[in-house]
Design a protein around this motif. Structure first.
Motif, short mmCIF file in Angstrom:
data_model
loop_
_atom_site.label_atom_id
_atom_site.label_comp_id
_atom_site.label_asym_id
_atom_site.label_seq_id
_atom_site.Cartn_x
_atom_site.Cartn_y
_atom_site.Cartn_z
N PRO A 164 -11.58 -2.67 8.24
CA PRO A 164 -11.36 -1.34 7.65
C PRO A 164 -10.37 -1.40 6.49
CG PRO A 164 -10.15 -1.56 9.72
CD PRO A 164 -11.03 -2.78 9.60
N ALA A 165 -10.36 -0.36 5.71
CA ALA A 165 -9.43 -0.30 4.58
C ALA A 165 -8.00 -0.32 5.07
CB ALA A 165 -9.69 0.96 3.76
N SER A 166 -7.11 -0.79 4.23
CA SER A 166 -5.70 -0.87 4.58
C SER A 166 -5.07 0.52 4.59
CB SER A 166 -4.97 -1.76 3.58
OG SER A 166 -5.06 -1.22 2.27
N TYR A 167 -3.91 0.61 5.24
CA TYR A 167 -3.09 1.82 5.18
C TYR A 167 -2.16 1.65 4.00
CZ TYR A 167 -0.02 5.65 6.53
OH TYR A 167 0.71 6.82 6.53
N ASP A 168 -2.30 2.50 3.00
CA ASP A 168 -1.61 2.33 1.72
C ASP A 168 -0.27 3.06 1.73
OD1 ASP A 168 -1.02 1.88 -0.95
OD2 ASP A 168 -2.19 3.60 -1.64
N ILE A 169 0.81 2.29 1.46
CA ILE A 169 2.16 2.85 1.40
C ILE A 169 2.74 2.52 0.03
CG2 ILE A 169 4.48 2.85 2.41
CD1 ILE A 169 3.14 1.81 5.01
N SER A 170 2.87 3.51 -0.84
CA SER A 170 3.47 3.28 -2.15
C SER A 170 4.95 3.64 -2.10
CB SER A 170 2.76 4.12 -3.22
OG SER A 170 2.89 5.51 -2.93
N PRO A 195 4.20 -1.11 -5.02
CA PRO A 195 4.96 -0.21 -5.90
C PRO A 195 4.15 1.01 -6.33
CG PRO A 195 4.26 -2.17 -7.09
CD PRO A 195 3.92 -2.41 -5.66
N ASP A 196 4.86 2.09 -6.52
CA ASP A 196 4.25 3.33 -6.99
C ASP A 196 4.21 3.29 -8.51
OD1 ASP A 196 3.21 5.84 -7.25
OD2 ASP A 196 5.06 6.90 -6.74
N THR A 197 3.33 2.45 -9.04
CA THR A 197 3.18 2.24 -10.48
C THR A 197 1.68 2.17 -10.79
OG1 THR A 197 3.19 -0.17 -10.26
CG2 THR A 197 5.33 0.92 -10.58
N LEU A 198 1.36 2.12 -12.08
CA LEU A 198 -0.05 1.99 -12.45
C LEU A 198 -0.63 0.68 -11.93
CD1 LEU A 198 0.03 3.31 -16.13
CD2 LEU A 198 -0.91 4.46 -14.12
N VAL A 199 0.15 -0.40 -12.03
CA VAL A 199 -0.32 -1.68 -11.48
C VAL A 199 -0.46 -1.59 -9.98
CG1 VAL A 199 0.27 -4.10 -11.16
CG2 VAL A 199 0.62 -3.03 -13.39
N GLY A 200 0.53 -0.97 -9.32
CA GLY A 200 0.46 -0.82 -7.88
C GLY A 200 -0.74 -0.02 -7.43
N ASP A 201 -1.15 0.95 -8.25
CA ASP A 201 -2.29 1.79 -7.89
C ASP A 201 -3.60 1.01 -7.81
OD1 ASP A 201 -0.63 3.97 -7.73
OD2 ASP A 201 -1.17 4.77 -9.71
N THR A 202 -3.66 -0.16 -8.45
CA THR A 202 -4.88 -0.97 -8.39
C THR A 202 -4.95 -1.83 -7.14
OG1 THR A 202 -3.94 -2.89 -9.56
CG2 THR A 202 -4.86 -1.11 -10.92
N GLN A 220 -1.97 -11.38 -10.80
CA GLN A 220 -1.79 -10.64 -9.55
C GLN A 220 -3.08 -10.06 -9.00
OE1 GLN A 220 2.02 -8.47 -8.25
NE2 GLN A 220 0.80 -6.89 -9.20
N PRO A 221 -4.04 -9.62 -9.84
CA PRO A 221 -5.30 -9.13 -9.26
C PRO A 221 -5.97 -10.14 -8.35
CG PRO A 221 -5.15 -8.50 -11.57
CD PRO A 221 -3.99 -9.42 -11.30
N ASP A 273 -16.38 -6.61 -7.65
CA ASP A 273 -16.74 -5.51 -6.76
C ASP A 273 -15.67 -4.45 -6.69
OD1 ASP A 273 -19.11 -6.77 -6.28
OD2 ASP A 273 -18.64 -7.38 -4.22
N SER A 274 -14.41 -4.85 -6.75
CA SER A 274 -13.32 -3.87 -6.66
C SER A 274 -13.36 -2.91 -7.84
CB SER A 274 -11.96 -4.58 -6.61
OG SER A 274 -11.62 -5.14 -7.87
N ARG A 275 -13.76 -3.39 -9.00
CA ARG A 275 -13.85 -2.52 -10.17
C ARG A 275 -15.08 -1.61 -10.10
NH1 ARG A 275 -9.35 -1.58 -11.94
NH2 ARG A 275 -10.41 -0.62 -13.71
N SER A 276 -16.20 -2.16 -9.63
CA SER A 276 -17.42 -1.36 -9.57
C SER A 276 -17.29 -0.25 -8.54
CB SER A 276 -18.63 -2.25 -9.24
OG SER A 276 -18.48 -2.85 -7.97
N ARG A 277 -16.52 -0.50 -7.48
CA ARG A 277 -16.31 0.53 -6.48
C ARG A 277 -15.35 1.61 -6.95
NH1 ARG A 277 -15.85 -2.50 -0.59
NH2 ARG A 277 -17.79 -3.70 -0.76
N GLY A 278 -14.37 1.15 -7.83
CA GLY A 278 -13.37 2.10 -8.34
C GLY A 278 -13.95 3.03 -9.38
#
Length: 422
Positions: free
Chosen positions: A204-210, A182-189, A159-160, A417-422
């Protein structure tokens, strides 16, 4: 992250006796004995997947059915490198207890590998496999642990890769994007992965809806997604809940709306499109990110022919399903490594050594050539075992998933890059 451990040598390989095989069948697992003959000892592997209709559960019975179909086909051709292929199957039941039970049985039966399986409970099944030194080849990628365990050999980026690729796919045509996840640990990534993909085209960054998984309605989330997307795009990655979300979304969407919808394979697939109306489906025109070529591609012809001849009408096997496709590719990898070993006895430890030393797997263009040396891996803490960071961009046209762009798109850099930014 799963820690690095010294590989424990598996117990000496033993063939299943008829008594053990019978006990296995009675316990809810199956065995396909295949054809006899060949120059070496039989190779016994296991495939597990949930086969359940319980509420909020996942049913991936097509994966175990594909595994047994593959065994019938390859054994009629003389086996793998002269070895009869025996496939044990186990119902994982979409529970941690079920996953652990299947893994312990795999260890008890001294299988040479677990191949082409599905489970969301990586921690539950990987510990028993690691203790027994059993490689996990070509899992579906439903668990993050599959991309960190030193005995996991994934054939896709899970999924990543799909979410990162979805960001790149949407960036080409979406000024703004709403992400429903989803509002889960996986969803948070997911926001970080999607946003890094969007940033490739300076979006621009997305609008995040969990939100909650498995809800019966998503009207509130659909309203927020519409309001924030403007004339852009809404992408939802909610697994089985994706259908429910877009049902709520279409009820609220104005007739003159120009919002485009999107998702990833596993949340939206050809089966869902067919079930919801084909060309009249609410998913018509949707952008979908996948791992492999679209299901109508000629590179799937051999798999389709095997299903036609050897599945005996088993309606659990849908050749358009990404789980069935992953199982086919996983057994292609097993075949390559057994043939490369060219030994009379095939053990779990031998398979792992061969893969670690760089055995190449040619999947006929369904993936890039695969191999699992350290230098082939992404190498980040979260996705260390990914060796295939490529995805495909697809679109629903006339009720069919078709290629939006030819070939694969490599999202490895986006993952890093997604990990280095996080």
């Amino acid at each position: 992250m799963t820690g690095w451990r010294r590989l424990i040598s598996p117990r000496p390989y033993e063939l299943l006796s008829s008594v053990a095989a019978g006990a296995l069948l009675m316990s809810g697992c199956g065995v396909i004995p295949g054809a006899s003959g060949g120059s070496g000892e039989a190779v016994t592997v296991m495939t597990w997947a949930p086969d359940t209709t319980a509420a909020d559960s996942v049913n991936m019975a097509g994966m175990t059915a594909m595994a047994t179909t593959y065994a019938r086909w390859i054994n009629e051709k003389g086996g793998i490198g002269g070895h009869e292929l025996r496939v044990l199957t186990c119902n994982e039941q979409d529970t941690a207890a079920g996953a652990s039970k299947c893994a312990r049985r795999a260890a008890d039966e001294d299988v040479a590998a677990v191949v082409g399986s599905y489970s969301r409970y990586g921690r539950a099944f990987l510990a028993p496999l690691e203790a027994a030194g059993i490689p996990y080849i070509g899992g579906y990628g439903a668990s993050a642990d599959e991309f960190t365990s030193y005995l996991s050999y994934p054939v896709n980026g899970g999924q990543p890769a799909l979410v990162a690729g979805n960001g790149e796919q949407l960036a080409a045509s979406c000024a703004r994007v709403s992400l429903v996840r989803p509002d889960t640990l996986v969803g948070d990534t997911m926001p970080g992965l999607l946003d890094t993909g969007l940033s490739r085209s300076d979006r621009p960054a997305s609008y995040d809806i969990s939100t909650t998984e498995g809800a019966t309605s998503y009207e509130t989330e659909a309203s927020r997604a519409l309001g924030q997307a403007g004339d852009g795009c809404v992408t939802a990655v909610l697994g089985r809940g994706t259908e429910t979300f877009f049902d709520s979304f279409r009820r609220l969407e104005p007739e003159d709306s120009e919002v485009r919808i999107s998702s990833v394979l596993g949340s939206v697939g050809q089966g869902l499109i067919d079930r919801t109306g084909g060309a009249d489906s609410p998913f018509e025109g949707a952008l979908v990110t996948g791992w492999y070529p679209e299901s109508g591609d000629a590179r799937w012809n051999e798999m389709r022919e095997v299903i036609r001849q050897y599945a005996f009408g088993d309606n659990r096997i849908d050749p358009t399903d990404s789980g069935v496709q992953t199982t086919w590719i996983a057994f292609t990898a097993l075949k390559a490594v057994v043939e490369a070993m060219d030994r009379p006895d095939i053990t779990a430890g031998g398979i792992s050594v061969s893969l670690n030393r760089g055995t190449e797997v040619d999947t006929g263009g369904l993936t890039p050539v695969l191999r699992w040396r350290f230098q082939d891996m992404v190498g980040t803490a979260a996705y260390g075992r990914i060796v295939n960071g490529r995805v495909t961009f697809q679109v629903v046209r006339d009720g069919r998933l078709t290629a939006e762009r030819k070939g694969f798109v490599d999202v490895t850099e986006t993952l890093v890059d997604s990990r280095s930014r996080g």
